[in-house]
Design a protein around this motif. Structure first.
Motif, mmCIF file in Angstrom:
data_model
loop_
_atom_site.group_PDB
_atom_site.id
_atom_site.type_symbol
_atom_site.label_atom_id
_atom_site.label_comp_id
_atom_site.label_asym_id
_atom_site.label_seq_id
_atom_site.Cartn_x
_atom_site.Cartn_y
_atom_site.Cartn_z
ATOM 1 N N ALA A 4 0.845 -1.186 0.000
ATOM 2 C CA ALA A 4 0.000 0.000 0.000
ATOM 3 C C ALA A 4 0.883 1.239 0.000
ATOM 4 C CB ALA A 4 -0.920 0.014 1.225
ATOM 5 N N ALA A 5 0.387 2.319 -0.598
ATOM 6 C CA ALA A 5 1.120 3.585 -0.669
ATOM 7 C C ALA A 5 0.152 4.719 -0.373
ATOM 8 C CB ALA A 5 1.739 3.761 -2.056
ATOM 9 N N LEU A 6 0.512 5.567 0.569
ATOM 10 C CA LEU A 6 -0.328 6.695 0.941
ATOM 11 C C LEU A 6 0.158 7.969 0.275
ATOM 12 C CD1 LEU A 6 -2.614 7.976 2.648
ATOM 13 C CD2 LEU A 6 -0.882 8.385 4.432
ATOM 14 N N GLN A 7 -0.600 8.482 -0.685
ATOM 15 C CA GLN A 7 -0.392 9.855 -1.148
ATOM 16 C C GLN A 7 -0.961 10.753 -0.065
ATOM 17 O OE1 GLN A 7 -0.595 11.129 -5.324
ATOM 18 N NE2 GLN A 7 -2.379 12.339 -4.737
ATOM 19 N N MET A 8 -0.088 11.543 0.566
ATOM 20 C CA MET A 8 -0.394 12.131 1.879
ATOM 21 C C MET A 8 -0.309 13.649 1.853
ATOM 22 S SD MET A 8 1.751 11.270 5.344
ATOM 23 C CE MET A 8 1.577 12.197 6.864
ATOM 24 N N HIS A 9 -1.236 14.285 2.536
ATOM 25 C CA HIS A 9 -1.160 15.727 2.767
ATOM 26 C C HIS A 9 -0.596 15.923 4.181
ATOM 27 C CE1 HIS A 9 -3.238 19.929 2.458
ATOM 28 N NE2 HIS A 9 -1.978 19.999 2.825
ATOM 29 N N ALA A 10 0.718 15.978 4.269
ATOM 30 C CA ALA A 10 1.371 16.160 5.568
ATOM 31 C C ALA A 10 1.162 17.591 6.064
ATOM 32 C CB ALA A 10 2.861 15.866 5.452
ATOM 33 N N ILE A 11 1.144 17.742 7.366
ATOM 34 C CA ILE A 11 1.028 19.066 7.988
ATOM 35 C C ILE A 11 2.434 19.503 8.376
ATOM 36 C CG2 ILE A 11 0.047 20.393 9.880
ATOM 37 C CD1 ILE A 11 -2.220 18.324 9.965
ATOM 38 N N ALA A 12 2.920 20.535 7.700
ATOM 39 C CA ALA A 12 4.307 20.967 7.890
ATOM 40 C C ALA A 12 4.567 21.355 9.336
ATOM 41 C CB ALA A 12 4.619 22.142 6.959
ATOM 42 N N GLY A 13 5.542 20.707 9.949
ATOM 43 C CA GLY A 13 5.966 21.030 11.300
ATOM 44 C C GLY A 13 5.208 20.336 12.402
ATOM 45 N N ASP A 14 4.171 19.556 12.065
ATOM 46 C CA ASP A 14 3.363 18.888 13.093
ATOM 47 C C ASP A 14 3.637 17.386 13.031
ATOM 48 O OD1 ASP A 14 1.473 17.931 14.865
ATOM 49 O OD2 ASP A 14 -0.099 19.323 14.219
ATOM 50 N N ASP A 15 4.731 16.967 13.631
ATOM 51 C CA ASP A 15 5.112 15.560 13.548
ATOM 52 C C ASP A 15 4.091 14.648 14.221
ATOM 53 O OD1 ASP A 15 5.827 16.587 16.021
ATOM 54 O OD2 ASP A 15 7.745 15.541 16.127
ATOM 55 N N GLU A 16 3.445 15.136 15.297
ATOM 56 C CA GLU A 16 2.464 14.307 15.984
ATOM 57 C C GLU A 16 1.259 14.026 15.082
ATOM 58 O OE1 GLU A 16 0.845 11.806 18.537
ATOM 59 O OE2 GLU A 16 2.828 12.706 18.792
ATOM 60 N N ALA A 17 0.737 15.054 14.427
ATOM 61 C CA ALA A 17 -0.394 14.853 13.515
ATOM 62 C C ALA A 17 -0.008 13.941 12.362
ATOM 63 C CB ALA A 17 -0.887 16.193 12.983
ATOM 64 N N ASN A 18 1.203 14.098 11.852
ATOM 65 C CA ASN A 18 1.631 13.268 10.729
ATOM 66 C C ASN A 18 1.821 11.813 11.146
ATOM 67 O OD1 ASN A 18 1.604 15.475 8.963
ATOM 68 N ND2 ASN A 18 3.698 16.044 9.517
ATOM 69 N N LEU A 19 2.361 11.584 12.321
ATOM 70 C CA LEU A 19 2.502 10.209 12.805
ATOM 71 C C LEU A 19 1.127 9.564 13.030
ATOM 72 C CD1 LEU A 19 5.500 10.746 15.225
ATOM 73 C CD2 LEU A 19 5.478 9.143 13.295
ATOM 74 N N GLN A 20 0.172 10.347 13.515
ATOM 75 C CA GLN A 20 -1.173 9.810 13.688
ATOM 76 C C GLN A 20 -1.798 9.454 12.340
ATOM 77 O OE1 GLN A 20 -3.585 12.401 16.138
ATOM 78 N NE2 GLN A 20 -2.136 12.328 17.842
ATOM 79 N N ARG A 21 -1.523 10.288 11.323
ATOM 80 C CA ARG A 21 -2.065 9.995 9.988
ATOM 81 C C ARG A 21 -1.428 8.724 9.429
ATOM 82 N NH1 ARG A 21 -4.598 8.294 6.850
ATOM 83 N NH2 ARG A 21 -5.247 9.028 4.789
ATOM 84 N N ILE A 22 -0.134 8.540 9.649
ATOM 85 C CA ILE A 22 0.537 7.326 9.206
ATOM 86 C C ILE A 22 -0.045 6.107 9.922
ATOM 87 C CG2 ILE A 22 2.752 6.108 9.164
ATOM 88 C CD1 ILE A 22 4.061 8.941 8.859
ATOM 89 N N ALA A 23 -0.312 6.245 11.205
ATOM 90 C CA ALA A 23 -0.901 5.139 11.963
ATOM 91 C C ALA A 23 -2.275 4.769 11.413
ATOM 92 C CB ALA A 23 -1.002 5.513 13.439
ATOM 93 N N SER A 24 -3.080 5.766 11.084
ATOM 94 C CA SER A 24 -4.401 5.508 10.515
ATOM 95 C C SER A 24 -4.283 4.792 9.172
ATOM 96 C CB SER A 24 -5.160 6.823 10.351
ATOM 97 O OG SER A 24 -6.388 6.632 9.689
ATOM 98 N N ALA A 25 -3.344 5.253 8.346
ATOM 99 C CA ALA A 25 -3.139 4.612 7.040
ATOM 100 C C ALA A 25 -2.628 3.191 7.208
ATOM 101 C CB ALA A 25 -2.168 5.437 6.207
ATOM 102 N N ALA A 26 -1.766 2.954 8.198
ATOM 103 C CA ALA A 26 -1.262 1.604 8.439
ATOM 104 C C ALA A 26 -2.403 0.652 8.792
ATOM 105 C CB ALA A 26 -0.217 1.627 9.548
ATOM 106 N N ALA A 27 -3.343 1.126 9.596
ATOM 107 C CA ALA A 27 -4.495 0.296 9.941
ATOM 108 C C ALA A 27 -5.327 -0.024 8.701
ATOM 109 C CB ALA A 27 -5.354 1.000 10.991
ATOM 110 N N ASP A 28 -5.548 0.984 7.855
ATOM 111 C CA ASP A 28 -6.331 0.768 6.635
ATOM 112 C C ASP A 28 -5.593 -0.150 5.663
ATOM 113 O OD1 ASP A 28 -8.319 2.428 7.612
ATOM 114 O OD2 ASP A 28 -7.613 4.191 6.512
ATOM 115 N N ALA A 29 -4.281 0.039 5.560
ATOM 116 C CA ALA A 29 -3.493 -0.793 4.653
ATOM 117 C C ALA A 29 -3.504 -2.252 5.107
ATOM 118 C CB ALA A 29 -2.070 -0.263 4.571
#
Length: 260
Positions: A4-29
């Motif tokens: 699986a590959a996530l085309q992602m809209h990262a939030i610049a400078g917010d590592d916590e939000a981005n890690l949470q988004r990666i975690a959500s994508a990992a669950a979906d993948a």
């Protein structure tokens, strides 16, 4: 193997939000049957945060970011490849981490930095072949601009890679459309490997991204593709045995050896 590959809209400078988004994508993948999730270049920090933020948010190869990504992998039973800013001593690298969450970690550092923006923020690495086996698939890692140098993909192919994974931060524009639309398929075809090219989408204060993530097969066909706009979770089957005919007809790697 399903990836699986996530085309992602990262939030610049917010590592916590981005890690949470990666975690959500990992669950979906994982729910979709994938054994591997790939997210873009510098997905943890966002690409457009600038030098000062990269230095502030950078983490060692075995530091907090690696621990968080490993936990995401372990909790979801899926391997993850994610771009992050890596600190080693006084140097900062544009890096990608592979982790399966159960003891296998590997870090690739970008060797070909693009433009003044990256050269001001990061130290270039010596070109290297970072390889990982997952299931029956051997994968190699590059980052963004690295894939535009054919030698880099060829080096991984000669080292036995079935799949070349390329987290990227491709900007919107004519050259970006050509790279995603044409070059990635050529790199796959000329090396008879799979290429997963995984981009950002949307914009931050410094860049607007092209989207257009692609997963290409050894015969140059596209197994999955994302649009220019919006987050998308792509899935593809990586089955080298399905492309034996393509390898038989396009014997580039074999014929290189015959020239020695």
């Amino acid at each position: 193997m399903r990836i699986a590959a996530l085309q992602m809209h990262a939030i610049a400078g917010d590592d916590e939000a981005n890690l949470q988004r990666i975690a959500s994508a990992a669950a979906d993948a994982a729910a979709g049957g994938a054994m591997l999730l790939i997210v873009p270049e510098l997905a943890v920090t966002g690409y457009g945060v600038g030098r000062a933020a990269f230095e502030r948010l950078a983490s060692p190869a075995s530091g907090t970011v690696a621990e968080r990504l490993s936990a995401i992998a372990r909790d979801n039973g899926i391997a993850v490849i994610a771009g992050f800013a890596e600190r080693e001593g006084s140097s900062t690298y544009n890096s990608a981490l592979f982790t399966d969450g159960i003891g296998t970690n590997a870090v690739y550092r970008k060797s070909h930095l693009y433009g003044d923006y990256e050269r001001a923020a990061f130290k270039p690495a010596v070109p290297d072949s970072v390889m990982v086996d997952i299931g029956s698939i051997r994968l190699g890692m590059l980052i963004c601009y690295d894939v535009e140098f054919p030698e880099n993909v060829r080096r991984l192919a000669l080292a036995g890679a079935d799949l070349v994974v390329v987290p990227t931060a491709l900007p919107k524009g004519a050259s970006g459309s050509f790279i995603a639309g044409q070059m990635i398929r050529v790199r796959a075809f000329e090396n008879q490997v799979f290429v997963a090219y995984v981009n950002h989408c949307g914009a931050d204060d410094n860049f607007t991204y092209a989207g257009l993530s692609r997963i290409a097969a050894p015969d140059g066909t596209l197994l999955a593709e994302a649009p220019a706009e919006g987050e998308t979770l792509l899935f593809a089957e990586i089955r080298p045995e399905n492309y034996a005919q393509s390898r038989a007809e396009n014997t580039y790697l074999l014929d290189l050896g015959r020239q020695a």
